[in-house]
Scaffold this motif. Structure first.
Motif, mmCIF file in Angstrom:
data_model
loop_
_atom_site.group_PDB
_atom_site.id
_atom_site.type_symbol
_atom_site.label_atom_id
_atom_site.label_comp_id
_atom_site.label_asym_id
_atom_site.label_seq_id
_atom_site.Cartn_x
_atom_site.Cartn_y
_atom_site.Cartn_z
ATOM 1 N N MET A 1 59.534 -77.983 -8.358
ATOM 2 C CA MET A 1 58.264 -77.319 -8.623
ATOM 3 C C MET A 1 57.555 -78.055 -9.753
ATOM 4 O O MET A 1 58.145 -78.297 -10.797
ATOM 5 C CB MET A 1 58.514 -75.872 -9.032
ATOM 6 C CG MET A 1 59.186 -75.054 -7.958
ATOM 7 S SD MET A 1 58.174 -74.773 -6.503
ATOM 8 C CE MET A 1 59.156 -75.573 -5.255
ATOM 9 N N ASP A 2 56.319 -78.398 -9.519
ATOM 10 C CA ASP A 2 55.681 -79.272 -10.494
ATOM 11 C C ASP A 2 54.775 -78.545 -11.480
ATOM 12 O O ASP A 2 54.383 -79.105 -12.476
ATOM 13 C CB ASP A 2 54.905 -80.390 -9.792
ATOM 14 C CG ASP A 2 53.913 -79.835 -8.793
ATOM 15 O OD1 ASP A 2 53.870 -78.612 -8.622
ATOM 16 O OD2 ASP A 2 53.200 -80.646 -8.175
ATOM 17 N N ASP A 3 54.413 -77.296 -11.232
ATOM 18 C CA ASP A 3 53.587 -76.623 -12.233
ATOM 19 C C ASP A 3 54.396 -75.524 -12.907
ATOM 20 O O ASP A 3 55.200 -74.851 -12.286
ATOM 21 C CB ASP A 3 52.297 -76.058 -11.636
ATOM 22 C CG ASP A 3 52.528 -75.122 -10.477
ATOM 23 O OD1 ASP A 3 51.594 -74.457 -10.074
ATOM 24 O OD2 ASP A 3 53.665 -75.081 -9.969
ATOM 25 N N THR A 4 54.172 -75.390 -14.201
ATOM 26 C CA THR A 4 54.924 -74.384 -14.942
ATOM 27 C C THR A 4 53.957 -73.385 -15.536
ATOM 28 O O THR A 4 52.755 -73.617 -15.598
ATOM 29 C CB THR A 4 55.752 -75.020 -16.078
ATOM 30 O OG1 THR A 4 54.872 -75.790 -16.868
ATOM 31 C CG2 THR A 4 56.843 -75.900 -15.523
ATOM 32 N N VAL A 5 54.533 -72.271 -15.982
ATOM 33 C CA VAL A 5 53.670 -71.202 -16.470
ATOM 34 C C VAL A 5 52.868 -71.657 -17.690
ATOM 35 O O VAL A 5 53.374 -72.347 -18.565
ATOM 36 C CB VAL A 5 54.506 -69.945 -16.797
ATOM 37 C CG1 VAL A 5 55.395 -70.159 -17.994
ATOM 38 C CG2 VAL A 5 53.612 -68.750 -16.998
ATOM 39 N N GLU A 7 50.768 -73.872 -17.902
ATOM 40 C CA GLU A 7 50.357 -75.269 -17.902
ATOM 41 C C GLU A 7 48.895 -75.336 -17.468
ATOM 42 O O GLU A 7 48.471 -74.679 -16.536
ATOM 43 C CB GLU A 7 51.219 -76.054 -16.913
ATOM 44 C CG GLU A 7 51.078 -77.549 -17.069
ATOM 45 C CD GLU A 7 51.990 -78.274 -16.106
ATOM 46 O OE1 GLU A 7 51.562 -78.571 -14.996
ATOM 47 O OE2 GLU A 7 53.142 -78.515 -16.492
ATOM 48 N N GLY A 8 48.127 -76.147 -18.168
ATOM 49 C CA GLY A 8 46.723 -76.257 -17.814
ATOM 50 C C GLY A 8 45.866 -75.250 -18.551
ATOM 51 O O GLY A 8 44.648 -75.353 -18.548
ATOM 52 N N VAL A 9 46.491 -74.279 -19.178
ATOM 53 C CA VAL A 9 45.737 -73.308 -19.983
ATOM 54 C C VAL A 9 46.002 -73.626 -21.444
ATOM 55 O O VAL A 9 47.098 -73.415 -21.936
ATOM 56 C CB VAL A 9 46.206 -71.864 -19.714
ATOM 57 C CG1 VAL A 9 45.272 -70.882 -20.394
ATOM 58 C CG2 VAL A 9 46.297 -71.600 -18.250
ATOM 59 N N ALA A 105 50.110 -67.648 -21.311
ATOM 60 C CA ALA A 105 49.831 -67.211 -19.943
ATOM 61 C C ALA A 105 49.495 -65.715 -19.881
ATOM 62 O O ALA A 105 49.355 -65.167 -18.789
ATOM 63 C CB ALA A 105 51.012 -67.525 -19.036
#
Lengths: 172, 205
Positions: A1-5, A7-9, A105
């Motif tokens: 899985m490449d996105d984690t909680v 991430e990007g925020v 998150a």
């Protein structure tokens, strides 16, 4: 899985949201009117956790009754700390919740929901618990949307941030 | 516990991918084939994971939909077992065995090959006597609306969950992002992501 909680925020989003919640609930007596016209009461309950800007770990925690009213809490923000978790009390209609909004998150932790159904019927318990969770999630969404609108408005820098700064200084 | 009782500490996901027609029957098969299975050997020390029912971590059959599918909600749990030997206890025993070997063979030190063998034998003996550490994490999935809750905020547990979820259903679980709350509000998301608009530090900072 490449996105984690989270991430990007960027972490400042949640921290600013928590501070805005604290500030706004202090100013409006904890009463928020949502997009659908309904009303809920939300206020900082018994825990504020701070982190230093640029770090993830909690560096200071204030607990007890209404920690948001203490000079220590405001001093922490004026000193450059930002909020990482905030424990909220929420009342909507006759239902009362207590929940910690945690981390970048805005995750729900230790959420206490009212128990309505008597033990026994498992399906009913699932429906009820999920209904209550969804209501709490919806309230948090509404609060975040109100924050988002204000944060994206012209008035944020011009009037809201100065007002928050004055609020922080007021009880120093 | 948490999904059915107690306080809720959850990580929320949105589920990406099409739920097939007749998913109920398909998923009975998928859940059964990804259900938790006890390792065949008591010496197994790797992590083992699979689905179990929320009612009892020993219930690993999903044939009865009424036990895990409640209208729109699928409710089940991830069970992860791992046998871990207590390190200090293990080292203490190993030291005793090494001392006994030296005495028996009239040697001052244990050769490394012998020590490795003593270690393996001891590990097998202790693994046989050790119960696994069992971790059970509940999951609630609103199938038509495409969101689910994992009753844990541990990154490790959530990573295991997402891998097994994908293997089982062919669907991807994406962690919820608070900016999703304002996705339909024009310009709000990008404005939130811009930092530096809210410096509230006082003169002492």
């Amino acid at each position: 899985m490449d996105d984690t909680v989270g991430e990007g925020v960027p972490p400042h989003v949640a921290s600013e949201f928590y501070l805005w919640l604290w500030y706004t609930s202090d100013g409006n007596g904890g009463t928020f009117t949502f997009e659908d016209g309904s009303v809920a009461q939300c206020w900082v309950e018994d825990r504020l956790a701070f982190r230093s800007a640029g770090e993830e770990k909690v560096s200071a925690v204030l607990t007890g009754e209404s920690p948001g009213t203490t000079p220590e809490a405001r001093a922490a923000v004026r000193g450059g700390k930002v909020l990482r978790d905030v424990r909220l009390a929420v009342r909507r209609s006759d239902r009362e919740y207590s929940v910690t909004l945690r981390g970048p998150a805005v995750e729900l932790a230790g959420a206490k929901v009212p128990g309505l159904v008597r033990a026994g019927d498992e399906a009913e318990t699932v429906y009820e618990r999920m209904f209550l969770y969804e209501e709490l999630h919806w309230v948090v969404a509404q609060l975040f949307r109100a924050f988002g609108r204000e944060r994206a408005s012209q008035g944020w820098r011009e009037s809201v941030v100065p007002a928050m700064r004055a609020w922080l200084e007021a009880r120093a | 516990m948490g999904i059915l009782k107690g306080a809720l500490t959850v990580r929320r996901y949105r589920v990406e991918g099409e739920v097939p027609d007749g998913f109920r029957d398909l998923w009975i098969e998928a859940m059964n084939s990804h259900a938790f299975r006890e390792p065949l050997s008591p010496l197994h020390k790797e992590e083992v994971m699979g689905w179990v029912q929320v009612h009892n971590l020993l219930d690993t059959q999903f044939d009865d939909l009424n036990r895990w599918l409640y209208n729109q909600y699928a409710v089940f749990a991830l069970r992860v077992d791992k046998k871990v030997l207590p390190a200090r206890y293990f080292q203490a025993h190993l030291q005793k065995r090494c001392e006994a070997w030296c005495k028996q063979n009239n040697r001052e030190r244990v050769p490394s090959a012998v020590k490795k063998e003593l270690k393996e034998v001891l590990e097998q003996e202790l693994l046989r006597q050790t119960l696994p550490r069992v971790q059970v994490t509940e999951v609630a999935w609103h199938v038509p609306d495409g969101w689910l809750l994992v009753h844990s905020q541990s990154d490790r547990v959530n990573d295991l969950f997402r891998k097994l979820f994908f293997r089982c259903f062919g669907l991807v679980a994406h962690p919820f992002d608070p900016v999703d709350f304002v996705a339909d509000l024009e310009g709000v998301g990008p404005a939130l992501l811009a930092s530096g608009a809210s410096d509230l530090r006082g003169s002492e900072a």
